[in-house]
Design an enzyme around this catalytic site. Structure first.
Site, short mmCIF file in Angstrom:
data_model
loop_
_atom_site.label_atom_id
_atom_site.label_comp_id
_atom_site.label_asym_id
_atom_site.label_seq_id
_atom_site.Cartn_x
_atom_site.Cartn_y
_atom_site.Cartn_z
N VAL A 48 0.83 -1.21 0.00
CA VAL A 48 0.00 0.00 0.00
C VAL A 48 0.86 1.26 0.00
O VAL A 48 0.55 2.24 -0.68
CB VAL A 48 -0.96 0.01 1.22
CG1 VAL A 48 -1.76 1.31 1.28
CG2 VAL A 48 -1.91 -1.18 1.16
N CYS A 49 1.97 1.23 0.73
CA CYS A 49 2.79 2.43 0.91
C CYS A 49 3.26 3.08 -0.39
O CYS A 49 3.18 4.30 -0.53
CB CYS A 49 3.98 2.11 1.82
SG CYS A 49 3.48 1.60 3.49
N PRO A 50 3.73 2.33 -1.40
CA PRO A 50 4.19 3.02 -2.60
C PRO A 50 3.07 3.74 -3.35
O PRO A 50 3.32 4.75 -4.00
CB PRO A 50 4.82 1.91 -3.45
CG PRO A 50 4.24 0.64 -2.95
CD PRO A 50 3.95 0.88 -1.49
N LEU A 53 2.90 7.12 -1.53
CA LEU A 53 4.08 7.94 -1.83
C LEU A 53 3.97 8.51 -3.25
O LEU A 53 4.25 9.69 -3.47
CB LEU A 53 5.35 7.11 -1.66
CG LEU A 53 5.67 6.75 -0.20
CD1 LEU A 53 6.50 5.49 -0.13
CD2 LEU A 53 6.35 7.90 0.50
#
Length: 176
Positions: A48-50, A53
């Protein structure tokens, strides 16, 4: 000290990964005399993080036009950030600083350090006077909306009462 709406934001200088820099770059949090969007994410090399970002990078110019700077942060090291950002197709264009909070001090001071040493998925909007004006956290499985964060910054900057779903250019509310 924990960060919460209406309180002075914890002040830190921390090392950050910045695209094309060969060494960590010191970054002041919050920024001096500017709006700061500080967002924490759990871990590098996750799913999920990318997406988050990249979403913040897509709107980076809009944030900058609004007088706000974006700073990401996780508890991973500068070296791990560098490895991830230079190999992930999602992250190659990310140009805002991403703090490497290996000491966990930044996440702890903002009250978002999880028991496993990762940061919670949390966002703070800090005004030019260093006051937290917005704070939000969500489960690690759900990505946040960069466009909603931008809308919140723009609404806060009006200094007015903004109704639900307010957008720049729309009328604000007047107290009777």
């Amino acid at each position: 000290m924990y960060a919460h709406v209406g309180a002075r934001a914890p002040v830190w200088t921390a090392d950050a990964y910045v695209k094309d820099e060969l060494q960590p770059i010191p970054v002041d949090v919050p920024g001096r005399d500017s709006w700061t969007v500080l967002f924490f994410y759990p871990r590098d090399f996750t799913f999920v993080c990318p997406t988050e970002l990249a979403a913040f990078e897509e709107l980076r110019m809009d944030f900058e036009e609004s007088g706000a700077r974006i700073v990401g942060a996780s508890t991973d090291s500068w070296w791990v950030h560098r490895a991830w950002f230079t190999t992930s197709p999602w992250l190659g264009q990310v140009s805002y600083p991403v703090i490497a909070d290996t000491s966990h001090e930044l996440a702890r001071s903002y009250g978002v350090l999880a028991d496993d040493g990762a940061a919670w998925r949390a966002t703070f909007v800090i005004d030019p006077d260093g006051i937290v004006r917005h704070a939000a956290a969500t489960d690690a499985s759900v990505g946040r909306s960069a466009s909603e964060t931008l809308r919140i910054v723009q609404a806060l900057q009006t200094g007015e009462l903004c109704p639900a779903n307010w957008r720049p250019g729309q009328a604000t509310l007047k107290a009777a």
